[in-house]
Design a protein around this motif. Structure first.
Motif, PDB file in Angstrom:
ATOM      1  N   ILE A  50     -17.419 -21.556 -39.743  1.00 11.31           N
ATOM      2  CA  ILE A  50     -18.441 -20.882 -38.939  1.00 11.31           C
ATOM      3  C   ILE A  50     -18.558 -19.468 -39.487  1.00 11.31           C
ATOM      4  CG2 ILE A  50     -19.072 -20.043 -36.652  1.00 11.31           C
ATOM      5  CD1 ILE A  50     -17.366 -22.316 -35.479  1.00 11.31           C
ATOM      6  N   THR A  51     -19.777 -19.051 -39.805  1.00  9.47           N
ATOM      7  CA  THR A  51     -20.031 -17.707 -40.315  1.00  9.47           C
ATOM      8  C   THR A  51     -20.984 -17.013 -39.363  1.00  9.47           C
ATOM      9  OG1 THR A  51     -19.790 -18.534 -42.576  1.00  9.47           O
ATOM     10  CG2 THR A  51     -20.795 -16.372 -42.301  1.00  9.47           C
ATOM     11  N   LEU A  52     -20.544 -15.882 -38.797  1.00  7.52           N
ATOM     12  CA  LEU A  52     -21.370 -15.101 -37.872  1.00  7.52           C
ATOM     13  C   LEU A  52     -21.752 -13.786 -38.536  1.00  7.52           C
ATOM     14  CD1 LEU A  52     -18.946 -16.465 -35.808  1.00  7.52           C
ATOM     15  CD2 LEU A  52     -20.567 -15.504 -34.240  1.00  7.52           C
ATOM     16  N   ALA A  53     -23.004 -13.380 -38.393  1.00 10.18           N
ATOM     17  CA  ALA A  53     -23.472 -12.098 -38.906  1.00 10.18           C
ATOM     18  C   ALA A  53     -23.197 -11.033 -37.853  1.00 10.18           C
ATOM     19  CB  ALA A  53     -24.960 -12.174 -39.231  1.00 10.18           C
ATOM     20  N   VAL A  54     -22.182 -10.213 -38.089  1.00 11.32           N
ATOM     21  CA  VAL A  54     -21.756  -9.209 -37.114  1.00 11.32           C
ATOM     22  C   VAL A  54     -21.785  -7.820 -37.756  1.00 11.32           C
ATOM     23  CG1 VAL A  54     -20.417 -10.755 -35.652  1.00 11.32           C
ATOM     24  CG2 VAL A  54     -19.335  -9.720 -37.645  1.00 11.32           C
ATOM     25  N   LEU A 118     -19.863 -10.138 -42.281  1.00  9.56           N
ATOM     26  CA  LEU A 118     -19.810 -11.543 -41.905  1.00  9.56           C
ATOM     27  C   LEU A 118     -18.419 -11.888 -41.400  1.00  9.56           C
ATOM     28  CD1 LEU A 118     -21.680 -13.165 -44.925  1.00  9.56           C
ATOM     29  CD2 LEU A 118     -22.594 -12.680 -42.644  1.00  9.56           C
ATOM     30  N   LEU A 119     -18.371 -12.496 -40.234  1.00 11.80           N
ATOM     31  CA  LEU A 119     -17.122 -13.011 -39.684  1.00 11.80           C
ATOM     32  C   LEU A 119     -17.037 -14.477 -40.068  1.00 11.80           C
ATOM     33  CD1 LEU A 119     -14.600 -12.727 -37.876  1.00 11.80           C
ATOM     34  CD2 LEU A 119     -16.050 -13.350 -35.944  1.00 11.80           C
ATOM     35  N   ILE A 120     -16.007 -14.831 -40.817  1.00  7.09           N
ATOM     36  CA  ILE A 120     -15.840 -16.198 -41.312  1.00  7.09           C
ATOM     37  C   ILE A 120     -14.643 -16.822 -40.610  1.00  7.09           C
ATOM     38  CG2 ILE A 120     -15.380 -17.622 -43.330  1.00  7.09           C
ATOM     39  CD1 ILE A 120     -16.709 -15.315 -44.972  1.00  7.09           C
ATOM     40  N   ILE A 121     -14.882 -17.942 -39.941  1.00 15.42           N
ATOM     41  CA  ILE A 121     -13.825 -18.653 -39.216  1.00 15.42           C
ATOM     42  C   ILE A 121     -13.714 -20.047 -39.817  1.00 15.42           C
ATOM     43  CG2 ILE A 121     -13.030 -19.485 -36.979  1.00 15.42           C
ATOM     44  CD1 ILE A 121     -14.925 -17.350 -35.731  1.00 15.42           C
ATOM     45  N   ASP A 122     -12.542 -20.360 -40.368  1.00 16.26           N
ATOM     46  CA  ASP A 122     -12.299 -21.674 -40.954  1.00 16.26           C
ATOM     47  C   ASP A 122     -11.614 -22.564 -39.926  1.00 16.26           C
ATOM     48  OD1 ASP A 122     -13.353 -21.206 -43.529  1.00 16.26           O
ATOM     49  OD2 ASP A 122     -11.549 -20.087 -44.070  1.00 16.26           O
ATOM     50  N   LEU A 123     -12.105 -23.785 -39.818  1.00 12.85           N
ATOM     51  CA  LEU A 123     -11.568 -24.760 -38.863  1.00 12.85           C
ATOM     52  C   LEU A 123     -11.089 -25.996 -39.623  1.00 12.85           C
ATOM     53  CD1 LEU A 123     -14.566 -24.565 -36.391  1.00 12.85           C
ATOM     54  CD2 LEU A 123     -12.376 -23.439 -36.114  1.00 12.85           C
ATOM     55  N   VAL A 124     -10.058 -26.632 -39.073  1.00 16.92           N
ATOM     56  CA  VAL A 124      -9.511 -27.846 -39.673  1.00 16.92           C
ATOM     57  C   VAL A 124      -9.336 -28.880 -38.574  1.00 16.92           C
ATOM     58  CG1 VAL A 124      -7.544 -28.836 -40.896  1.00 16.92           C
ATOM     59  CG2 VAL A 124      -8.264 -26.529 -41.419  1.00 16.92           C
ATOM     60  N   ARG A 125      -9.728 -30.115 -38.874  1.00 18.30           N
ATOM     61  CA  ARG A 125      -9.485 -31.216 -37.929  1.00 18.30           C
ATOM     62  C   ARG A 125      -8.237 -31.946 -38.398  1.00 18.30           C
ATOM     63  NH1 ARG A 125     -13.759 -35.908 -37.464  1.00 18.30           N
ATOM     64  NH2 ARG A 125     -13.153 -36.016 -39.609  1.00 18.30           N
ATOM     65  N   GLU A 126      -7.230 -31.974 -37.526  1.00 17.59           N
ATOM     66  CA  GLU A 126      -5.970 -32.632 -37.836  1.00 17.59           C
ATOM     67  C   GLU A 126      -5.711 -33.722 -36.804  1.00 17.59           C
ATOM     68  OE1 GLU A 126      -3.144 -29.433 -37.829  1.00 17.59           O
ATOM     69  OE2 GLU A 126      -3.517 -28.993 -39.939  1.00 17.59           O
ATOM     70  N   ILE A 127      -5.952 -34.934 -37.195  1.00 19.37           N
ATOM     71  CA  ILE A 127      -5.732 -36.069 -36.299  1.00 19.37           C
ATOM     72  C   ILE A 127      -4.256 -36.441 -36.374  1.00 19.37           C
ATOM     73  CG2 ILE A 127      -6.335 -38.469 -35.801  1.00 19.37           C
ATOM     74  CD1 ILE A 127      -9.058 -37.870 -37.104  1.00 19.37           C
ATOM     75  N   PRO A 128      -3.568 -36.568 -35.227  1.00 18.48           N
ATOM     76  CA  PRO A 128      -2.159 -36.944 -35.246  1.00 18.48           C
ATOM     77  C   PRO A 128      -1.953 -38.295 -35.930  1.00 18.48           C
ATOM     78  CG  PRO A 128      -2.822 -36.265 -33.051  1.00 18.48           C
ATOM     79  CD  PRO A 128      -4.068 -36.346 -33.878  1.00 18.48           C
ATOM     80  N   GLU A 129      -0.812 -38.435 -36.551  1.00 15.18           N
ATOM     81  CA  GLU A 129      -0.506 -39.649 -37.311  1.00 15.18           C
ATOM     82  C   GLU A 129      -0.651 -40.902 -36.446  1.00 15.18           C
ATOM     83  OE1 GLU A 129       0.044 -41.618 -40.672  1.00 15.18           O
ATOM     84  OE2 GLU A 129       0.154 -39.439 -40.625  1.00 15.18           O
ATOM     85  N   ALA A 130      -0.242 -40.819 -35.188  1.00 16.06           N
ATOM     86  CA  ALA A 130      -0.301 -41.985 -34.297  1.00 16.06           C
ATOM     87  C   ALA A 130      -1.735 -42.429 -34.015  1.00 16.06           C
ATOM     88  CB  ALA A 130       0.407 -41.670 -32.986  1.00 16.06           C
TER      89      ALA A 130
END
Length: 159
Positions: A50-54, A118-130
């Protein structure tokens, strides 16, 4: 105002209330909220940005809060900064803001950086092994007969 009616879908589904609520709330919020502008990118199968113009905001004036299924970005500009200045034209919006992003399950904030307005926010989706899909091996039919015989013996002993 364009409004989509989810009533027919709500009547014929069970357990999707949260999804319909998110869609309705997002439609309402988009009509009134347009500052600061932002981009959402997908940088891989499980990586998002997500990149926000701040422009005009400093690190200490921005707060990022990650809650369950919600990312909240707030900017609080000091009122003292504009005092004593006489603007002939003010095209850079230096007002306070609050921007909310609904996150899917298992999405977490990996990194945040502020550079060049620019405010840059990196996100990661981590699905549990189960919860990840897995392949189930298929046993030979010989083993099924053995398992059935063992279950029969256990039932005889229990009786």
């Amino acid at each position: 105002m364009n409004r989509f009616d989810f009533t027919p879908y709500r009547r014929s589904t069970v357990g999707f209330d949260r999804l319909f609520d998110l869609l309705e709330n997002n439609a309402r919020a988009q009509q009134s909220e347009n500052y600061p502008p932002f981009n959402i990118e997908r940088n891989g199968e499980d990586h998002y940005r997500i990149t926000l113009a701040v422009a005009g905001f400093k690190n200490e004036e921005i707060e990022i809060t990650a809650q369950q299924n919600m990312l909240l970005v707030t900017g609080n500009k000091d009122a003292d900064e504009a005092e004593g200045k006489q603007f002939l034209h003010m095209g850079i919006a230096n007002r306070n803001f609050e921007r909310r992003f609904e996150l899917a399950d298992f999405v977490r904030v990996d990194n945040a950086a502020l550079a060049d307005g620019l405010l840059i926010i990196d996100l990661v989706r981590e699905i549990p092994e189960a919860m990840r899909p897995r392949t189930i091996p298929i046993n030979k039919t010989d083993n099924v007969a053995k398992i059935t015989q063992e279950q029969d013996k256990k039932e005889d002993k229990a009786a």
